[in-house]
Design an enzyme around this catalytic site. Structure first.
Site, PDB file in Angstrom:
ATOM      1  N   GLU A  59     -39.088  16.346  -5.708  1.00  0.00           N
ATOM      2  CA  GLU A  59     -38.703  16.792  -4.372  1.00  0.00           C
ATOM      3  C   GLU A  59     -39.063  18.250  -4.068  1.00  0.00           C
ATOM      4  OE1 GLU A  59     -37.659  14.964  -2.019  1.00  0.00           O
ATOM      5  OE2 GLU A  59     -37.051  13.121  -3.038  1.00  0.00           O
ATOM      6  N   SER A 118      22.072 -15.721   3.417  1.00  0.00           N
ATOM      7  CA  SER A 118      23.020 -15.628   2.304  1.00  0.00           C
ATOM      8  C   SER A 118      22.577 -14.674   1.206  1.00  0.00           C
ATOM      9  CB  SER A 118      23.257 -17.012   1.709  1.00  0.00           C
ATOM     10  OG  SER A 118      23.956 -17.836   2.623  1.00  0.00           O
TER      11      SER A 118
END
Length: 688
Positions: A94, A364
């Site tokens: 690069e 319950s």
């Protein structure tokens, strides 16, 4: 003739001097412009390096369970944690002069300009690593002169304010390698299943060739093209002097083993749990939402991945393919750590978290709060009340006739032990009214229920809204000896620099009597004890065969909700099943799902843990009690269950002897039912 030639010579000399003077002026202006540009970029200060990173969620075993990122899966690593071959390959292909320029390479730029002018396009690029880094951070990838100018300015600012290694580190952590992987660390994991500091030369050179065209050069898309690109990278390393030709050839010939991790997809381990954690990070921990979006955090949670998978498996297996929904929260009562959480059948279809957001009637399953309050106020497991069809005249309201399931009544006295095991509603309402309608709600709030409860008569039967996570938290106090726990989802949060932003420890507070807590647990074991079956069956009969360890719990049902909340010493699990809309359940087909999910999950989630019983605290004694009348069992009255009492409150009278022919039956102890008679008269005298 000589005069004419002399004039020409003088004119040429004047032009040369003019050109030289203009050239000097140009050099001065250029130098001034360069100094001004460098001064300007220096005065602008360092540009921000805020880069969106991936936040990783870890389970209790420190294994990754999920990620959060804004479309860019990135894990930032320092330059020292990146293999040297990656660095050499990247610089070689690069930007070979990276350490020798100020952010732009005039030679490369000049060549690219000439090439572009000839082709009348912007096809030829000459960007340095610094320019690419600037583009990744701040700019688009459009090939325009304006973007190039801005790229140059940002590159100069980076070079004037950061070290070369900082820029190189930033580039390697921001460049795109395809398939959703941003940065070398994410790319190394995606392609090869390893960290960036463990890559081979062959792997490093393959990855370094991808950024030029992530889709074009991806080895997962076109392997042969990627191999040709790898050869170019290796040859550039040879030309740059960091590799020999022999090493390059060997690396190119080395076979590559691609793992192909799916980084683009969101983890499916506990998506509802992860959503709850993100909400807690912002609302409770105080993490700035912008910081969470920026990412880079490591969030260490309490989730047990194996338990979570079990929870999701049993939800998927037990729930029908219909609009019926469910939620589950499993918590370690010893710490408050949330070990598993399911907020619905399918997070993709419905991300609404029913485990933490929904509020429904517990039915319950609320009764243990009431009965613990009763134990605090003089009741014992042997306390008896009449189970029969009853109408209550509630002060200020209409007559109320609650019923038992399937209208099944003992038509006789039953003990608290039986009332819990059979879920007798008449016993519960009588107890609630006798104690005072504020007692059950106060107890529920004491151990962690935060939803408003009120103090109506119907509270005894769970006719108020609570959350699934709330119920798991409250039941934890029954499982751990009376300690209120703080639910813990997050252990620690660490930022990208390794700084600990948040850390928590388990927090428990003793709020219940350990003796009474053990007794209420013993009562709740009764729902799985078929030996207690009498005029009806225990409510856990259908799943008792699935549990092979000591466990306690309570189911609950309303016309629209089905619950099962149960626990062992190691794990409390709360399960709800129902419809999001106001739709009634079909009790024949929908009523067992919550119990089935709870029982199967509990048994399998704890399969690798020892089956331990709840420890008996000092001051508690167990006696062989007849569950029907609450008296001591004898040879003449052999039906019994070992039942626990606070020492000094256990039964002392034995069952009556059976009748002989012609002999009057010895009466059941009148004192044992005197409280019931008083309560019945109380209801009648005062309009209840």
């Amino acid at each position: 003739m000589e005069v004419v030639i002399d004039r020409r010579v003088r004119r040429r000399r004047r032009l040369v001097r003019l050109f030289f003077r203009l050239f000097l002026i140009f050099l001065v202006l250029a130098a001034g412009a360069a100094v001004a540009l460098l001064s300007y970029t220096k005065m602008q200060g360092p540009p921000p390096l805020n880069v969106s990173q991936t936040t990783v969620f870890y389970g209790a075993d420190n294994s990754p369970i999920g990620q959060h990122h804004q479309g860019e899966n990135r894990h930032w690593v320092g330059l020292t944690s990146i293999d040297e071959e990656v660095i050499n390959a990247t610089i070689s292909i690069e930007d070979r002069r990276f350490y020798n320029h100020l952010g732009f390479d005039l030679t490369r730029i000049g060549g690219a300009v000439v090439a572009n002018l000839r082709s009348r396009s912007m096809a030829q690029g000459a960007s340095t690593l610094t320019q690419q880094y600037a583009r990744n951070l701040y700019l688009s990838h459009d090939k325009t002169w304006v973007r190039k100018w801005n790229e140059l300015l940002y590159s100069l600012r980076l070079e004037m304010n950061y070290e070369k290694d900082q820029i190189l580190e930033g580039y390697l952590n921001t460049v795109y390698y395809g398939h959703g992987a941003y940065g070398i660390e994410a790319a190394a994991h995606h392609y090869f299943g390893k960290s960036a500091n463990n890559l081979t030369l062959a792997e490093a050179s393959m990855l370094s060739g991808i950024p030029k065209g992530p889709s074009y050069y991806s080895p997962l898309i076109d392997f042969e093209r990627a191999k040709r690109r790898q050869a170019v990278v290796l040859q550039s390393m040879v030309e740059n002097g960091v590799l020999t030709q022999v090493e390059a050839d060997e690396a190119h010939a080395e076979p590559l083993n691609f793992i192909h991790d799916e980084l683009d997809t969101t983890s499916t381990v506990g998506p509802y749990f992860q959503a709850a954690v993100e909400k807690i990070l912002i609302q409770d921990v105080g993490i700035d939402p912008a910081l969470l979006e920026a990412g880079g955090l490591k969030v260490y949670t309490t989730l047990d991945p194996d338990m979570q998978k079990e929870a999701e498996y049993w939800v998927e297996r037990e729930m029908p393919d219909s609009e019926l929904q469910t939620a589950l929260v499993a918590m370690d009562p010893r710490t408050g750590d949330v070990k598993a959480l399911v907020g619905g059948k399918d997070y993709v279809e419905s991300p609404y978290n029913r485990a933490t957001e929904a509020r429904r009637h517990p039915g319950s399953s609320f009764k243990p709060f009431l009965y613990y309050a009763a134990l605090e106020n003089g009741f014992t497991p042997a306390s008896t009340l009449m189970s029969e069809e009853t109408t209550f005249e509630i002060e200020g309201g209409q007559p109320w006739s609650p019923s038992n399931f399937n209208d099944n009544y003992a038509e006789d006295f039953i003990t608290l032990l039986q009332a819990m095991a059979f879920s007798d509603n008449i016993y519960a309402v009588k107890t609630h009214l006798y104690l005072g309608t504020d007692k059950a709600g106060e107890l529920a709030h004491r151990i962690g229920v935060e939803s408003p409860l009120g103090d109506g008569a119907a509270l005894a039967l769970g006719a108020t809204d609570v959350g699934v996570a709330e119920m798991a938290r409250a039941y934890s106090a029954f499982a751990n000896g009376g300690k209120k726990v703080e639910p813990r989802y997050i252990k620690k949060v660490v930022d990208a620099e390794g700084e600990v932003l948040y850390e928590s420890e388990p927090h428990l507070e003793q709020v219940l009597d350990p003796k009474l807590t053990f007794i209420i647990t013993d009562l709740m074991k009764g729902m799985f004890d078929p030996y207690l079956n009498a005029h009806t069956s225990v409510t856990g009969r259908s799943v008792s065969h699935l549990i092979n360890r000591p466990a306690a719990g309570k189911s609950g049902s309303t016309s629209r909700d089905s619950w099962m909340v149960g626990y062992t010493p190691q794990l409390v699990t709360s399960v709800w099943v129902g419809y999001d809309s106001k739709t009634n359940l079909n009790q024949a087909t929908d009523g067992q799902h919550a119990k089935q999910i709870w029982a199967n999950f509990t048994e399998h989630a704890l399969s690798d843990q020892e089956a331990v019983d709840f420890p008996v605290p000092d001051g508690v004694v167990g006696v062989e009690m007849n569950p029907q009348n609450g008296l001591l069992a004898t040879e003449d009255c052999p039906t019994h269950r070992v039942t626990y009492f606070v020492e000094g409150t256990e039964p002392t009278k034995e069952c009556p002897k059976p009748a002989s022919d012609g002999e009057e039956v010895e009466a059941i102890d009148e004192e044992a039912h005197e409280k019931e008679r008083i309560i019945d008269r109380f209801f009648k005298w005062f309009g209840h």
